[in-house]
Scaffold this active site. Structure first.
Site, mmCIF file in Angstrom:
data_model
loop_
_atom_site.group_PDB
_atom_site.id
_atom_site.type_symbol
_atom_site.label_atom_id
_atom_site.label_comp_id
_atom_site.label_asym_id
_atom_site.label_seq_id
_atom_site.Cartn_x
_atom_site.Cartn_y
_atom_site.Cartn_z
ATOM 1 N N ASP A 149 -22.855 38.535 -4.211
ATOM 2 C CA ASP A 149 -24.273 38.609 -3.855
ATOM 3 C C ASP A 149 -25.047 37.562 -4.656
ATOM 4 O O ASP A 149 -24.811 37.367 -5.853
ATOM 5 C CB ASP A 149 -24.816 40.016 -4.137
ATOM 6 C CG ASP A 149 -26.120 40.284 -3.432
ATOM 7 O OD1 ASP A 149 -26.140 41.134 -2.522
ATOM 8 O OD2 ASP A 149 -27.147 39.649 -3.789
ATOM 9 N N ASN A 193 -26.755 49.837 3.449
ATOM 10 C CA ASN A 193 -28.136 50.174 3.782
ATOM 11 C C ASN A 193 -28.336 49.994 5.279
ATOM 12 O O ASN A 193 -27.884 48.994 5.851
ATOM 13 C CB ASN A 193 -29.096 49.262 3.010
ATOM 14 C CG ASN A 193 -28.957 49.427 1.504
ATOM 15 O OD1 ASN A 193 -28.800 50.554 1.013
ATOM 16 N ND2 ASN A 193 -29.002 48.337 0.766
ATOM 17 N N VAL A 252 -30.728 42.125 5.445
ATOM 18 C CA VAL A 252 -29.939 41.207 6.274
ATOM 19 C C VAL A 252 -29.297 42.031 7.383
ATOM 20 O O VAL A 252 -28.549 42.988 7.109
ATOM 21 C CB VAL A 252 -28.861 40.478 5.449
ATOM 22 C CG1 VAL A 252 -28.013 39.589 6.353
ATOM 23 C CG2 VAL A 252 -29.505 39.628 4.345
ATOM 24 N N HIS A 299 -22.938 45.085 6.344
ATOM 25 C CA HIS A 299 -22.212 44.722 5.126
ATOM 26 C C HIS A 299 -22.076 45.922 4.211
ATOM 27 O O HIS A 299 -22.915 46.814 4.201
ATOM 28 C CB HIS A 299 -22.905 43.578 4.377
ATOM 29 C CG HIS A 299 -24.373 43.775 4.160
ATOM 30 N ND1 HIS A 299 -25.306 43.563 5.155
ATOM 31 C CD2 HIS A 299 -25.076 44.176 3.077
ATOM 32 C CE1 HIS A 299 -26.519 43.809 4.682
ATOM 33 N NE2 HIS A 299 -26.400 44.197 3.427
ATOM 34 N N HIS A 312 -21.961 46.779 0.199
ATOM 35 C CA HIS A 312 -22.154 46.310 -1.173
ATOM 36 C C HIS A 312 -21.067 46.956 -2.031
ATOM 37 O O HIS A 312 -20.940 48.195 -2.032
ATOM 38 C CB HIS A 312 -23.502 46.782 -1.732
ATOM 39 C CG HIS A 312 -24.711 46.201 -1.077
ATOM 40 N ND1 HIS A 312 -25.439 45.168 -1.624
ATOM 41 C CD2 HIS A 312 -25.350 46.530 0.081
ATOM 42 C CE1 HIS A 312 -26.470 44.882 -0.844
ATOM 43 N NE2 HIS A 312 -26.438 45.703 0.203
HETATM 44 P P1 5GP Z 1 -29.327 44.481 2.140
HETATM 45 O O1 5GP Z 1 -30.674 44.364 1.479
HETATM 46 O O2 5GP Z 1 -29.402 44.053 3.584
HETATM 47 O O3 5GP Z 1 -28.639 45.789 1.955
HETATM 48 O O4 5GP Z 1 -28.391 43.438 1.389
HETATM 49 C C1 5GP Z 1 -28.475 42.068 1.606
HETATM 50 C C2 5GP Z 1 -27.959 41.373 0.364
HETATM 51 O O5 5GP Z 1 -27.685 40.027 0.693
HETATM 52 C C3 5GP Z 1 -28.953 41.356 -0.793
HETATM 53 O O6 5GP Z 1 -28.378 42.028 -1.918
HETATM 54 C C4 5GP Z 1 -29.174 39.872 -1.055
HETATM 55 O O7 5GP Z 1 -29.269 39.556 -2.432
HETATM 56 C C5 5GP Z 1 -27.976 39.228 -0.406
HETATM 57 N N1 5GP Z 1 -28.204 37.904 0.120
HETATM 58 C C6 5GP Z 1 -29.234 37.501 0.922
HETATM 59 N N2 5GP Z 1 -29.094 36.208 1.253
HETATM 60 C C7 5GP Z 1 -27.935 35.785 0.656
HETATM 61 C C8 5GP Z 1 -27.265 34.523 0.642
HETATM 62 O O8 5GP Z 1 -27.683 33.529 1.233
HETATM 63 N N3 5GP Z 1 -26.111 34.463 -0.071
HETATM 64 C C9 5GP Z 1 -25.599 35.543 -0.740
HETATM 65 N N4 5GP Z 1 -24.457 35.367 -1.422
HETATM 66 N N5 5GP Z 1 -26.223 36.733 -0.748
HETATM 67 C C10 5GP Z 1 -27.374 36.858 -0.050
#
Ligand code: 5GP
Ligand code: ZN
Length: 114
Positions: free
Chosen positions: A30, A87, A96, A100, A102
């Site tokens: 992340d 999430n 996003v 996915h 985590h």
């Molecule tokens: P969500 O908030 O959808 O559960 O998790 C999305 C995760 O993607 C977040 O923890 C965020 O830091 C990570 N993230 C967003 N954009 C990027 C990216 O361009 N590269 C990487 N490695 N992580 C990303």
């Protein structure tokens, strides 16, 4: 999906720190880690949210979980423990919209989550 950042990462069009790859699943660190180990496990195929998964998606979701456990072992978390989180939609914190897991570990994690 052409405008999906995780599709672009899976396709190698955006750089990421990959820790696992197979034909169906990729995993990378992340960009804003919330724990010493914070890895995202995604399917190569675009699925927006858990609500969009179908019965046919079941084996793919299982492969994501197996990949997450493999990464956890490699990160030395098999003895101390780790957490897998998905999430779903905004209120849960999804930012996003490409499904996915985590993988979080390497520190004591509080419960319940915020
Ligand atoms: P969500 O908030 O959808 O559960 O998790 C999305 C995760 O993607 C977040 O923890 C965020 O830091 C990570 N993230 C967003 N954009 C990027 C990216 O361009 N590269 C990487 N490695 N992580 C990303
Ligand atoms: Zn996508």
């Amino acid at each position: 999906m052409s405008d999906c950042i995780f599709c672009k990462i899976a396709a190698g069009e955006i750089a990421a720190d990959f820790v696992y790859q197979d034909d169906d699943v990729v995993a990378f660190r992340d960009i804003t880690p919330q724990a010493p180990t914070h890895v995202l496990i995604i399917p190569r195929r675009h699925i927006s949210t858990l609500l969009d998964a179908t019965p046919e998606s079941g084996p793919l979701l299982g492969r994501m979980q197996q990949a997450a456990v493999e990464v956890a072992r490699r990160e030395g978390l098999a003895e101390r423990g780790f957490r897998l989180v998905t999430n779903c939609l905004e209120e849960a914190g999804q930012s996003v919209f490409h499904i996915h897991l985590h993988l979080l570990g390497g520190r004591r994690l509080s419960w319940p989550p915020g």
